[in-house]
Scaffold this motif. Sequence first.
Motif, PDB file in Angstrom:
ATOM      1  N   PHE A 148       0.038 -15.325   6.603  1.00 50.58           N
ATOM      2  CA  PHE A 148       1.288 -14.514   6.474  1.00 50.58           C
ATOM      3  C   PHE A 148       2.342 -15.079   5.500  1.00 50.58           C
ATOM      4  CE2 PHE A 148      -0.293 -14.492  10.991  1.00 50.58           C
ATOM      5  CZ  PHE A 148      -0.224 -13.255  11.278  1.00 50.58           C
ATOM      6  N   HIS A 149       1.463 -15.668   4.176  1.00 52.62           N
ATOM      7  CA  HIS A 149       2.478 -15.604   3.094  1.00 52.62           C
ATOM      8  C   HIS A 149       2.749 -14.715   2.438  1.00 52.62           C
ATOM      9  CE1 HIS A 149       2.398 -20.050   2.688  1.00 52.62           C
ATOM     10  NE2 HIS A 149       1.190 -20.144   3.565  1.00 52.62           N
ATOM     11  N   LEU A 150       3.644 -14.585   1.380  1.00 51.29           N
ATOM     12  CA  LEU A 150       4.532 -13.479   0.814  1.00 51.29           C
ATOM     13  C   LEU A 150       3.693 -12.596  -0.037  1.00 51.29           C
ATOM     14  CD1 LEU A 150       8.006 -14.923   0.180  1.00 51.29           C
ATOM     15  CD2 LEU A 150       7.053 -13.847   2.206  1.00 51.29           C
ATOM     16  N   PRO A 151       3.722 -11.485  -0.096  1.00 45.41           N
ATOM     17  CA  PRO A 151       2.880 -10.613  -0.984  1.00 45.41           C
ATOM     18  C   PRO A 151       3.276 -10.898  -2.577  1.00 45.41           C
ATOM     19  CG  PRO A 151       4.290  -9.232   0.189  1.00 45.41           C
ATOM     20  CD  PRO A 151       4.524 -10.661   0.660  1.00 45.41           C
ATOM     21  N   ARG A 152       2.718 -10.448  -3.211  1.00 43.12           N
ATOM     22  CA  ARG A 152       3.053 -10.438  -4.817  1.00 43.12           C
ATOM     23  C   ARG A 152       4.548  -9.673  -5.051  1.00 43.12           C
ATOM     24  NH1 ARG A 152      -1.838  -8.017  -5.879  1.00 43.12           N
ATOM     25  NH2 ARG A 152      -0.542  -6.309  -6.681  1.00 43.12           N
ATOM     26  N   PRO A 153       5.179 -10.133  -6.145  1.00 45.69           N
ATOM     27  CA  PRO A 153       6.423  -9.691  -6.466  1.00 45.69           C
ATOM     28  C   PRO A 153       6.552  -8.116  -6.447  1.00 45.69           C
ATOM     29  CG  PRO A 153       5.793 -11.385  -7.974  1.00 45.69           C
ATOM     30  CD  PRO A 153       5.023 -11.453  -7.068  1.00 45.69           C
ATOM     31  N   ASP A 154       5.552  -7.623  -7.263  1.00 48.45           N
ATOM     32  CA  ASP A 154       5.571  -6.155  -7.462  1.00 48.45           C
ATOM     33  C   ASP A 154       5.302  -5.566  -6.117  1.00 48.45           C
ATOM     34  OD1 ASP A 154       2.737  -7.371  -7.328  1.00 48.45           O
ATOM     35  OD2 ASP A 154       2.004  -5.284  -7.752  1.00 48.45           O
ATOM     36  N   VAL A 155       4.894  -6.016  -5.348  1.00 50.20           N
ATOM     37  CA  VAL A 155       4.801  -5.203  -3.647  1.00 50.20           C
ATOM     38  C   VAL A 155       6.021  -5.204  -2.971  1.00 50.20           C
ATOM     39  CG1 VAL A 155       3.584  -5.380  -1.304  1.00 50.20           C
ATOM     40  CG2 VAL A 155       2.196  -5.966  -3.591  1.00 50.20           C
ATOM     41  N   ILE A 156       6.928  -6.442  -3.272  1.00 48.16           N
ATOM     42  CA  ILE A 156       8.058  -6.536  -2.650  1.00 48.16           C
ATOM     43  C   ILE A 156       8.963  -5.796  -3.501  1.00 48.16           C
ATOM     44  CG2 ILE A 156      10.138  -8.187  -2.391  1.00 48.16           C
ATOM     45  CD1 ILE A 156       8.217 -10.387  -1.932  1.00 48.16           C
TER      46      ILE A 156
END
Length: 403
Positions: A148-156
């Motif tokens: 449940f770590h954060l996705p890559r910045p482009d996904v955000i």
Amino acid sequence: MPSISRRAVITPASPIRKLVPFADAATKQGVKIYHLNIGQPDIKSPPKFLKAIRSYPKSVVAYENSLGNPKLRLGLASYYHGVGIPADPENIIVTTGGSEAILFAILATCDPGDELLVFEPTYANYLGFAAMAAVSLRAITTRAETGFHLPRPDVIKRHITSNTKAIIINNPNNPTGTLYTPSELAMVNNLAIKHELFVISDETYREFAYERTLPKSLLTYGKTPRHVILVDSFSKRYSLCGARLGCLVTYNQKILESVTKFAQARLASPSVEQYAAVEALKTQTSYFAKVNREYKKRRNVLIRALQKIPGVFVQKPEGAFYCVARLPVKNAEAFAKWLLTDFRDRGETVMLAPADGFYLSKNHGKDEVRIAYVLNSRALARSVEIIKKALAIYRKKNTTKHS
Ligand SMILES: Cc1ncc(COP(=O)(O)O)c(C=O)c1O
């Protein structure tokens, strides 16, 4: 008959409490239920707090200052300095629980129709607060496989629109137990700065971090950042859920002025509890160390046992006192309900929180449950034994039914 508001209709009921009627019925039948569904710690509240409550000296329980008891704001400033957040009393507004701080932060940053980014599975009450504020939540999905770590910045970035005003992030996380790395937090902070978004940083579980030292607060990225609003709570830190105290901390003058008006409108937070909370803030760090050791032990007992059940997938969470586990069932809510209505092992059963209520995206989390490890190790071990036996019977029953 006039119709009720749309906001009232769309505000979701708490997914944690959905199964309560079935639990009540089981309790009436004399069944013992292990409650893994709710984050009410069994840890004793600090004796200093209880002593202060019992010796409240005033003869009138009057309204407290809208922004909070001055001694409490002073004490909070000293607590924040101690954890590396240089906040002064003027940066801190005491709220009625972290819940009110979250609502105030959303109301101060977002207008009706604005969008607020959130990582799912998410703390479910964000859904309720956003609905009350007529703000749209846009969910960015995190996954069990990546802890449940954060996705890559482009996904955000793909989720940011011209209506996005803020991003809310909870670290350590409820419901996943994930502790975001300093670089993940820096990534969120940089995106927020680049896209001119506020960050609402919910740090309710700051002290509950088992592998590393205290997580870095988003309020410490940059010198007195003005786009960050920290929301915090006494509930879990001091096992004071019923005291209903929290606070909002920011260096942003305009936010402080706005929240001051909200705080004045609701007059004040509870006086007696604030008086006693000054004492709770004097709790020694050894208290947290002891509590952390206990939770770490519980986590290890729980996760090890869960990982041994065939078909269960769960990673070891690094913080808070929750995990999200995938079960070998199609519908975890049906399973959780069946545990309460049908399954008994020596007169005992377990209550779980179906995880789909922690997602905004449809059909996500259907086979997941959130487990809170707020029971002692023996009770946790017994709970997992019950889950294991129940799963074996439930799966057999459902395979037979469908074959
Ligand atoms: C992530 C998170 N934020 C905020 C809160 C609200 O806490 P409070 O009891 O202070 O309103 C909770 C309570 O469970 C929580 O888990």
